[in-house]
Design a protein around this motif. Sequence first.
Motif, mmCIF file in Angstrom:
data_model
loop_
_atom_site.group_PDB
_atom_site.id
_atom_site.type_symbol
_atom_site.label_atom_id
_atom_site.label_comp_id
_atom_site.label_asym_id
_atom_site.label_seq_id
_atom_site.Cartn_x
_atom_site.Cartn_y
_atom_site.Cartn_z
ATOM 1 N N ILE A 130 -1.703 2.618 3.719
ATOM 2 C CA ILE A 130 -1.023 3.185 2.556
ATOM 3 C C ILE A 130 0.404 2.670 2.459
ATOM 4 C CG2 ILE A 130 -0.155 5.336 1.542
ATOM 5 C CD1 ILE A 130 -2.646 6.722 2.696
ATOM 6 N N ALA A 131 1.116 2.639 3.596
ATOM 7 C CA ALA A 131 2.497 2.163 3.589
ATOM 8 C C ALA A 131 2.582 0.704 3.158
ATOM 9 C CB ALA A 131 3.123 2.353 4.966
ATOM 10 N N ALA A 132 1.632 -0.117 3.605
ATOM 11 C CA ALA A 132 1.638 -1.529 3.222
ATOM 12 C C ALA A 132 1.378 -1.700 1.732
ATOM 13 C CB ALA A 132 0.599 -2.287 4.039
ATOM 14 N N LEU A 133 0.401 -0.971 1.203
ATOM 15 C CA LEU A 133 0.109 -1.074 -0.225
ATOM 16 C C LEU A 133 1.240 -0.492 -1.065
ATOM 17 C CD1 LEU A 133 -3.681 -0.181 -0.084
ATOM 18 C CD2 LEU A 133 -2.690 -2.399 -0.676
ATOM 19 N N HIS A 134 1.884 0.540 -0.542
ATOM 20 C CA HIS A 134 3.065 1.090 -1.209
ATOM 21 C C HIS A 134 4.152 0.020 -1.320
ATOM 22 C CE1 HIS A 134 6.097 4.200 -2.162
ATOM 23 N NE2 HIS A 134 6.896 3.534 -1.338
ATOM 24 N N ALA A 181 -9.749 12.487 -1.371
ATOM 25 C CA ALA A 181 -9.813 11.721 -2.623
ATOM 26 C C ALA A 181 -8.479 11.021 -2.889
ATOM 27 C CB ALA A 181 -10.177 12.638 -3.785
ATOM 28 N N LEU A 182 -7.385 11.709 -2.594
ATOM 29 C CA LEU A 182 -6.066 11.097 -2.746
ATOM 30 C C LEU A 182 -5.933 9.887 -1.837
ATOM 31 C CD1 LEU A 182 -3.040 11.023 -3.589
ATOM 32 C CD2 LEU A 182 -2.617 12.639 -1.721
ATOM 33 N N PHE A 183 -6.268 10.048 -0.553
ATOM 34 C CA PHE A 183 -6.142 8.935 0.387
ATOM 35 C C PHE A 183 -7.019 7.756 -0.042
ATOM 36 C CE2 PHE A 183 -4.943 11.916 4.142
ATOM 37 C CZ PHE A 183 -3.678 12.067 3.602
ATOM 38 N N ASN A 184 -8.224 8.052 -0.525
ATOM 39 C CA ASN A 184 -9.100 6.978 -0.984
ATOM 40 C C ASN A 184 -8.485 6.231 -2.159
ATOM 41 O OD1 ASN A 184 -11.039 7.575 0.947
ATOM 42 N ND2 ASN A 184 -12.245 8.878 -0.423
ATOM 43 N N ARG A 185 -7.763 6.948 -3.008
ATOM 44 C CA ARG A 185 -7.094 6.296 -4.135
ATOM 45 C C ARG A 185 -5.906 5.460 -3.643
ATOM 46 N NH1 ARG A 185 -8.198 5.101 -9.413
ATOM 47 N NH2 ARG A 185 -8.995 7.190 -9.800
ATOM 48 N N LEU A 186 -5.161 5.981 -2.679
ATOM 49 C CA LEU A 186 -3.950 5.298 -2.234
ATOM 50 C C LEU A 186 -4.232 4.015 -1.452
ATOM 51 C CD1 LEU A 186 -1.591 8.236 -1.171
ATOM 52 C CD2 LEU A 186 -1.946 7.199 -3.419
ATOM 53 N N VAL A 187 -5.433 3.864 -0.924
ATOM 54 C CA VAL A 187 -5.753 2.627 -0.204
ATOM 55 C C VAL A 187 -6.426 1.602 -1.107
ATOM 56 C CG1 VAL A 187 -5.889 3.742 2.049
ATOM 57 C CG2 VAL A 187 -7.964 3.547 0.661
ATOM 58 N N HIS A 209 7.766 14.752 -12.766
ATOM 59 C CA HIS A 209 8.856 14.481 -11.819
ATOM 60 C C HIS A 209 8.353 14.424 -10.384
ATOM 61 C CE1 HIS A 209 11.754 14.977 -15.045
ATOM 62 N NE2 HIS A 209 11.190 16.123 -15.364
ATOM 63 N N ASP A 210 7.056 14.433 -10.210
ATOM 64 C CA ASP A 210 6.461 14.447 -8.876
ATOM 65 C C ASP A 210 6.642 13.083 -8.207
ATOM 66 O OD1 ASP A 210 4.813 15.871 -6.920
ATOM 67 O OD2 ASP A 210 3.320 14.346 -7.363
ATOM 68 N N PRO A 211 7.173 13.020 -6.993
ATOM 69 C CA PRO A 211 7.328 11.733 -6.308
ATOM 70 C C PRO A 211 5.970 11.160 -5.925
ATOM 71 C CG PRO A 211 7.852 13.525 -4.811
ATOM 72 C CD PRO A 211 7.660 14.151 -6.160
ATOM 73 N N GLN A 212 5.788 9.886 -6.179
ATOM 74 C CA GLN A 212 4.509 9.241 -5.898
ATOM 75 C C GLN A 212 4.619 8.309 -4.692
ATOM 76 O OE1 GLN A 212 1.808 10.336 -7.992
ATOM 77 N NE2 GLN A 212 3.595 11.659 -8.191
ATOM 78 N N THR A 213 3.612 8.338 -3.866
ATOM 79 C CA THR A 213 3.461 7.375 -2.778
ATOM 80 C C THR A 213 2.356 6.410 -3.180
ATOM 81 O OG1 THR A 213 4.149 8.970 -1.108
ATOM 82 C CG2 THR A 213 2.854 7.083 -0.359
ATOM 83 N N ALA A 214 2.642 5.103 -3.074
ATOM 84 C CA ALA A 214 1.692 4.076 -3.516
ATOM 85 C C ALA A 214 1.212 4.385 -4.927
ATOM 86 C CB ALA A 214 0.517 3.966 -2.544
ATOM 87 N N GLY A 215 2.166 4.703 -5.812
ATOM 88 C CA GLY A 215 1.831 5.089 -7.171
ATOM 89 C C GLY A 215 1.405 3.917 -8.028
ATOM 90 N N GLY A 216 1.072 4.233 -9.266
ATOM 91 C CA GLY A 216 0.568 3.215 -10.180
ATOM 92 C C GLY A 216 1.663 2.314 -10.714
#
Length: 718
Positions: free
Chosen positions: A454-458, A573-579, A666-673
């Motif tokens: 996730i961090a790498a894709l972010h 489901a969130l983690f699956n989306r973030l990767v 205003h929600d902070p996104q990790t590996a957002g769109g």
Amino acid sequence: MMPSPVPLSRDLVLVGGGHAHALVLRMWGMEPLPGARLTVIDPNPVAPYSGMLPGMVAGHYRQRDLEIDLVRLARFAGARLIVGAACGIDAGARRITLGDGREIGYDVASVDVGVHARMPGLPGFAEHGLAVKPLGPFAARWEAFVAEVAAGREAPGAAVIGGGIAGVEVALAMAHRLRQAAGRADVSLIERAPQIAPGGPVLRPRLMRALADMGVRVRTGARVAEVRSDAVLLEGGEAVPARLTVGAAGARAHEWLAQTGLPVTQDGFVRVAADMRVEGQDALFAVGDCAHLGHAPRPKAGVFAVRVAPVLRDNLRAVLCGGQTRAFRPQRDYLKLVSLGERRAVAEKLGIAFSGRLLWRWKDRIDRAFMDKFDPLPQMRAEPLPRLRALSGEVDDEPMCGGCGAKVAPEVLRGAIAGPGDDAAVIETGGVRQVLSTDHLRAFTEDHGLMARIAALHALGDIWAMGARPQAALVSVTLPRMSEALQARSMTEIMAGARAALAPAGAQIVGGHSSMGAEASIGFALTGIVEGEAITLAGGRPGDALILTRPIGSGTLLAADMRGVAEGRDIVALFNRLVEPQGDAAALLSGAHAMTDVTGFGLAGHLRNMCRESGVAAWIDPEAVPPMPGAEALAARGLRSTIWAANRRAAPVAGLGEGGRAALMHDPQTAGGLLAAVAAGEADALVARLREAGHGAARIGGIEDGVPGAVRCGAVAG
């Protein structure tokens, strides 16, 4: 979870989320062992309680009523949950292999993976049959079948292969449910033995009466030759009509256990000694239905998994601490309660059988009492705050979020750094144009491999947003204090996860830095090659349409997960989306006038930055912005990430109002769109192509003339 004052030194791994392991996790959360890192591996975010399965089939329970939320339970236990299917154990190397190739090391491990009811040797079953275990696929298919029957699009005909106690319960439950849905049912029970319930002779007469009362046709002494889409073909040529065929013919061991080299029975169950250690192993245990108690053989029943849990917990701690284990002595007889489809049950103990509605209520009470152990989980007393402390100002007492929810406030950064800047710096050397960026995340999961991906894709989001091709990466890792053995295991997981994200994107890891600290964090510095001009924040034009490639809400979900109130399915489901990488999305948007990736400052904040740099204003339609599953409901309950309030102050949206969807702006996104400003005439076609590629893209607003940086609410036509 607060960092332990005792350095981590031993890895305890629980393979599978069966009943015994679930209870161990609950006990561990109430009394953890300092210095032990606890990991649980399971292919699903939830673990089913099999005792309520017939009630779910009959319609007395919802599927979620019999599911233990492993994500929430692991959080309570201070354990890291790795969602994956184990497929191998190397006891010599003390290593567990997952189906996706990952390897997890252990010092002490326990296996509780249950059994399955698939019938791989039966022709046609894989294509047309449905195993009653595992629960997830069975429940989804059964509910869909019932819905088709209720709508009149499917005939209420079904067959159950296997006339043991489990098969009888399922057949009765199916008949009851189909009667409720269609007013009639055509259910057949097929058993190869001369009689049903071979292991329950005392119960058999009452079960036969119940089957007759429910109209279930019983075929004994029948061998199945083939399963077809509309029938079960028996040896001899008879075809038993069935629009749905369910396999419940006994409990089968998972095939991979026999391939581990561990001692197993002829039918593949792991042999264990009296203290539940695998025979010949000093650091590997097995419990539940996958284990065979050589010292005291017992049938496969959940009661033994529940009774063994305290002994297993004590023995795991003993081995971790160098102490002595104790034996598990299961009772010789136990109360057997069997559901009869409707709200009735039959019971047997000590050779005496009795039945009635009161027994069903008794069974229901026992089952619900077990599930109540996990929802709600016990409230553990928090450490009291100091009586005397400095005035807090704007700092609250809530725990700090992970991921981009832990960023420094946008106005603080704006005051320290001149302007918002682009996602990456553009440098030109020897005629080659590169972009350079760095990103760093506070860990929000202890699955180090997942966190690294996730961090790498972010971090790659910055490179992709500039229209660049990823090139090289430096890795920065901080681990909590732990032994060298655990450091090695953690770094192996991290580097494997990082390579899994970076290599397909074309980036090569060329170095990095590591250290130990109070908590885990992972970061990357990246370079990318730009062909032509980089896409910046400054190209937005009035009349452009705004496209977002990914739903929002990760900050709210992670904040809820940290507080133990998120649904495990939503987190997975969130983690699956973030990767999911977004390099292909960036390529589709390569003609964008302006583009950025939505991260810590939230959608409104990053849109405001784009408008400021482009000298334009924008409008956004909150109802057109897709939320992550579960995020809007959590936001409506008041769940907020650490940086949310600062984000709202920094980027107000005129006319936004209140409510869950408004809060997510205003929600902070990790590996957002990726957020792109594109020519309006191309927007719909681009959204369609992005969706075809698997991205949750949407047209969410547009660019207009106005005060640079101003954002208001509007409505997307259509």
